[in-house]
Design an enzyme around this catalytic site. Sequence first.
Site, PDB file in Angstrom:
ATOM      1  N   HIS A 132      15.016   2.836   1.260  1.00 43.98           N
ATOM      2  CA  HIS A 132      15.235   1.583   1.992  1.00 43.98           C
ATOM      3  C   HIS A 132      16.106   1.944   3.184  1.00 43.98           C
ATOM      4  CE1 HIS A 132      15.639  -2.549   2.920  1.00 43.98           C
ATOM      5  NE2 HIS A 132      16.750  -2.809   2.275  1.00 43.98           N
ATOM      6  N   GLY A 158       9.755   0.735 -10.647  1.00 46.56           N
ATOM      7  CA  GLY A 158       9.647   2.113 -11.118  1.00 46.56           C
ATOM      8  C   GLY A 158       8.648   2.318 -12.248  1.00 46.56           C
ATOM      9  N   GLU A 221      11.675 -10.803   1.850  1.00 44.61           N
ATOM     10  CA  GLU A 221      12.302 -11.084   0.561  1.00 44.61           C
ATOM     11  C   GLU A 221      13.114 -12.373   0.578  1.00 44.61           C
ATOM     12  OE1 GLU A 221      14.282  -7.375  -0.015  1.00 44.61           O
ATOM     13  OE2 GLU A 221      16.125  -7.974   0.982  1.00 44.61           O
ATOM     14  N   GLU A 393       3.645  -8.510  -1.583  1.00 45.11           N
ATOM     15  CA  GLU A 393       4.674  -8.451  -2.620  1.00 45.11           C
ATOM     16  C   GLU A 393       4.799  -9.716  -3.452  1.00 45.11           C
ATOM     17  OE1 GLU A 393       8.249  -6.537  -2.456  1.00 45.11           O
ATOM     18  OE2 GLU A 393       7.652  -4.947  -1.076  1.00 45.11           O
TER      19      GLU A 393
END
Lengths: 493, 510
Positions: A132, A158, A221, A393
């Site tokens: 990031h 992950g 986000e 996303e």
Amino acid sequence: MSNYFNTLPLREQLNQLGVCEFMDISEFADGVEALKGKKLVIIGCGAQGLNQGLNLRDSGLDVSYTLRKEAIEGKRDSWKNATENNFKVGTYEELIPTADILINLTPDKQHTSVVNAVMPLMKKDATLSYSHGFNIVEEGMQIRKDITVIMVAPKCPGSEVRAEYVRGFGVPTLIAVHPENDPQGKGLAQAKAYAVGTGGHKAGVLLSSFVAEVKSDLMGEQTILCGLLQTGSILSFDKMIEKGIDAGYASKLVQYGVEVTTEALKQGGITAMMDRLSNPAKIKAFEISEEMKDIMRPLFQKHQDDIMSGEFSKTMMEDWANGDKNLLKWRAETGETAFEKTPAGDVKISEQEYFDNYTLMVAFIRAGVELAFETMVQAGIKPESAYYESLHEAPLIANTIARKKLFEMNRVISDTAEYGCYLFDQACKPLLADFMKKVDTDLVGKNFNEGKDGGVDNRKLIEVNEAIRTHQVEKVGAVLRQAMTAMKAIKTN
Amino acid sequence: MERVRVRPKMQRPKVHIENLNFKYQSNSVFDDLSWTIQKGEQWVLSGISGSGKTTLAKAITGLADYAGKIEINFDNEIQLPAKVSLVESWYQFKNVEGVANFYYQQRYTSQQAKETLTVKAELAHYGKENHLAFADVEPILNALGFAGLKNSQLIELSSGEHKKLQLVKALWLKPQLLIIDQPYTGLDVKSRESLNALLNDVCAEGVSLIIISNDEELPICINRFAKITGGKLEEISALEKAFTNSNYELGEIPEFLKQAPIYSSGLIAKMVDVNISYGEKEVLKNINWEVRAGERWLLQGPNGSGKSTLLSLINGDHPQSYANELYLFGNKRGSGESIWDIKQHIGLISPEFHWYFDANSTVLESVASGLYDSVGLFKTLPYSKKAQVDELINFFGLTENNNDLLNTLPLGKQRLVLLARTIIKNPELLVLDEPCQGLDNQQTAYFNQLIDKVCSNGMTVIYVGHFESQLPSCLEKRMVLENGEVKEISEIKNKNLTLKETIKDFELTI
């Protein structure tokens, strides 16, 4: 340290914001060659650290982990994760001087202290990898000039990074090279090899920049992904309770509804999601989402402006310095909402019912995705980047809500995303207050088609379909989704 | 559909099924099927793969829709729960967050975050839900050799262990009607015997049993036999004998399978003092083993002896292989090869592989994915490969299912698809871990003949099988594991006549 982006001249700001190329699989023909025989040392062994490391090693690369002395001596979980899978583990002093590629997979908030600690130990001409860009772009971390700085960011949790790899596929991945730190020009080749090592090249790689990644990631986000899903979920639940819908049913509809609707989004964009509605419901959802877009546009623009100017990260870092006072308070408040406290009822809701009885959420998602995408593109972010950080996303975040509601979503996402999410949610609810007064149970809680004859005006329907299908997010999405159609559905229920 | 649960009277049958009809897609599975089960009757239900055994079990349990009448009469005079339970041959578990998105390799990764419930927590949950006393489950756990697994996470269990867990629950609950679909699948000889003893016990307590199986070693309480053919149920006097390998003719095998595999090395696998452990728990201890090109191995051992873990080392699936001295296809493990470099030499099937396979793939995609060692197909198939895939699918008699999703097919057919996948690249090494689970006797015999055939062309095989009647005759060497150690490495002699007997004798001594 000062905000890196703000030190750039406008020309260079636009330049870096505009880095965006969807890479063809043929660009990865060299495989992991650029990293073969090199020492890869990962800092941190949580979910991303462990799973990326397992993939990189299974791709034939030399991987070890470096942890803080206390983590090793205390035999903490990160130490166990690494050693029980037979990775070599050592302190910073032991391993960092040997590293050709040092991979920083610690949480954002620790980046400054971690990087300050490791940089003096790094050997000359080594590479530092991030997942990031916040530390480089917003905090303005300066890296020694001989060091190459790259970013490799798998766009999945992950566990998915590992699961998709072992089945012979991968997850979409974003890579970047920091232009201030590419002294030998080897950054791109290494980032590409890294993406091959984690399997990302099979699912599509987007070449971006640190700047473009940060500015689009923050925007996505805090608006559509976390912010709007939180606002929409709470408003929908409260509306159903107000109108006398069974609380258990309402809780279940909201908890799982976003996951079901965004699964259609993932497979076929806004078009596919809207097509799951009946014709009259689709027209209604279109109309109210247009109305919501008008209401929320200034708020989306404010978020984008604050992100671009550095105002957002400045405020958030003040809260970091203040022991996360605001963050923790807002987190506690989210845990106390009626939606959070009402368990999902033991009722069966069919897949189609999630669309028919939750038309309001379909409208929320269309409005949010399109607005976030449009606002980012207007700010100079390329459509491909904007697609990844908005539409792509949404199902991943929806999945976290399905698991354990909003508190869980906020726990799983980064603190940065969480902070932005609360800011958005607090501002958005009052904006939508008047709009919500008009909403009745046909839009949320009951079947929209009940008691209606299903007829629509041809011209109206054609016009609505046209508007949905020709939106730029649909055109870009159709191309990008080609590369990832094979991804398995993430299903909770 | 009509479900009747009426107050019991004398002489009422326990189960009465009349004119049951069920269609799958446009094909009739049941055509006016009728069946009556009286109190005291313990049935075995058999039939070829795809005949509708599982569907009938689900209909009786109330898990499938049907047309017709099913009447179940519970007995008030016995203390057992007035319930019908089905132990399915397939069981999908989820992680603690409710997601079932695993692949079999993840079993071997050590992860501190608890991904799935432990056996103990799962049983505690089940016991609470059904008001059962925990003390009552202990003897069942002990009898099935399951007591040592109480602290294991669900994801760590092998398929045989998952099967046992489901059986443990059913035997603990003792429902008035208990249906078990393929109870012996994946169980070793000793567990099969213990299970039969436990089933005899619950029958004596008043449980009515329906076992779906084609196996011959059944609990002695079984007193009735039925078979589904042509959508109807017919009572038979005993189970039909298993086919032997000789009485089924193998067709002409595809041309590409007639080629001898091209070996990259004469040494397929070599293990030197290999050890695998999770924390304190040792799974493999000091394993020394060598497999050379063209050898045909039988790998045996009781459930939990370490067979799957051993095979996972060969297939490049185990994270701990990097810390062991292991050579695969001539290269030392961890010398810069990727797992894909290893897998390209191998065709693999195992119960876990099937279990975690992506059932949303079509038959064609599933078979073709074997060319790339992926679970599901992520590439466009070149024309020459497409022809090869078509030819093999045709050989397996699956052409009409080409575009069907795996999850729409019965388990036996799914298994055939995955078996075709193992040989699609005519690999150097075939790893067949209980390959014939879920197949009927005829399919098993057919597949084993195919294995004999490809072996005669020089393919290397490692075969795991608990059922002596299900072994191909080409096997020539045997390794036996017990508690993670090599118990025996030997030649299989006199195989035509005594393979079955020797293995049986041998297993009984374990």
